[in-house]
Design a protein around this motif. Structure first.
Motif, short mmCIF file in Angstrom:
data_model
loop_
_atom_site.label_atom_id
_atom_site.label_comp_id
_atom_site.label_asym_id
_atom_site.label_seq_id
_atom_site.Cartn_x
_atom_site.Cartn_y
_atom_site.Cartn_z
N THR A 149 18.68 8.84 -6.61
CA THR A 149 19.25 8.68 -7.94
C THR A 149 18.87 9.87 -8.81
OG1 THR A 149 17.34 7.55 -8.90
CG2 THR A 149 18.97 6.18 -7.73
N PRO A 150 19.64 10.12 -9.88
CA PRO A 150 19.27 11.21 -10.78
C PRO A 150 17.87 11.05 -11.35
CG PRO A 150 21.51 10.51 -11.22
CD PRO A 150 20.95 9.52 -10.23
N GLY A 151 17.48 9.82 -11.68
CA GLY A 151 16.14 9.61 -12.22
C GLY A 151 15.05 10.02 -11.24
N GLU A 152 15.23 9.69 -9.96
CA GLU A 152 14.25 10.08 -8.95
C GLU A 152 14.19 11.60 -8.81
OE1 GLU A 152 14.70 6.09 -6.11
OE2 GLU A 152 15.66 7.98 -5.54
N ALA A 153 15.35 12.24 -8.83
CA ALA A 153 15.38 13.69 -8.69
C ALA A 153 14.76 14.38 -9.91
CB ALA A 153 16.81 14.17 -8.48
N VAL A 154 15.01 13.85 -11.10
CA VAL A 154 14.41 14.43 -12.30
C VAL A 154 12.89 14.33 -12.26
CG1 VAL A 154 14.12 14.09 -14.79
CG2 VAL A 154 16.42 14.18 -13.80
#
Length: 257
Positions: A149-154
């Motif tokens: 997810t974008p949150g994990e990547a951020v």
């Protein structure tokens, strides 16, 4: 690459320039800084710009990943990625990372996560040292075992200590049940590239795609300064597929003007 324009580079960029495209993201398998001048000349002759260097073929074609149980394979994968980062630096563009981070095996997940984290940190450092930056792509669990997810990547890019950002891909976001417009709204400021394809089929964008106007609006309001990549199947005719997606995007943009 099944999701890229099916033609030699010189032919592909000529067609894309004729259609009105501004630039290309080049997917590399085994290229480095030594190839920058020839690559730039091929593309610049059409008036297009190289906007980014992708690394998908390292895994997709050669099955090299940063999570492989074999140390030799991991070293080979990282060497390829470092070369791509140096190429990106020589061209003054970002380098992207997706499925080459790999998948986990039972009983090895903890070790594999550490291998990948160390390698990605090294890649980000190399990109920064050569005037590029790493863009990390959250992908579905069908292609990689971590950072879906974008949150994990951020969370990951905040730990790297080097400039980094995101690639958002509508296909992978949908596969993970992440709303694409919401993801863009929340992360446009840290996103360097948005990859687009038709929903479900992952084919060319359909004219009148209802997702496009709110996506373009969210990008504009979020201060997005990156590029849009049409990463989708070619339906047996890359020129027609590129033209269809171009028309869908420009119609959506015109509706917002």
């Amino acid at each position: 690459m099944p999701l890229g324009f099916a033609a030699p580079l010189a032919e592909a960029v000529r067609h894309l320039a004729d259609l009105g495209y501004d630039g290309v993201e080049v997917q590399v398998r085994e290229k480095g800084a030594r190839d920058a001048d020839a690559l730039a000349r091929t593309v610049a002759g059409t008036g297009l710009k190289i906007l980014g260097i992708g690394t998908g073929p390292v895994a997709a074609q050669d099955r090299l990943t940063l999570a492989d149980p074999s140390p030799d394979v991991r070293r080979h994968a990282l060497a390829r990625l470092l070369d791509a980062a140096r190429l990106a630096g020589a061209l003054g563009v970002p380098v992207t990372l997706g499925q080459t981070r790999g998948t986990f095996l039972p009983g090895l997940a903890d070790a594999q996560r550490l291998w990948v984290e160390r390698a990605v940190r090294r890649l980000a450092e190399e990109a920064s040292a050569h005037g590029s930056r790493l863009l990390l792509e959250p992908q579905s669990r069908a292609t990689t075992s971590l950072w879906h997810t974008p949150g994990e990547a951020v969370t990951v890019i905040r730990t790297l200590g080097s400039p980094a950002g995101l690639v958002l891909d509508s296909h992978h976001l949908e596969a993970e049940r992440v709303d694409t417009v919401q993801a863009v709204t929340e992360h446009a400021h840290v996103t360097g590239c948005l990859q687009l394809a038709a929903t479900v089929t992952r084919g060319p964008l359909p004219v009148g795609d209802p997702r496009l106007p709110p996506l373009l609006k969210a990008l504009r309001q979020g201060g997005f300064t990156g590029w849009l990549t049409l990463e989708h199947t070619q339906d047996g005719d890359s020129v027609r597929a590129a033209a269809r997606s171009w028309t869908a995007l420009t119609d959506a943009a015109a509706a917002l003007a």
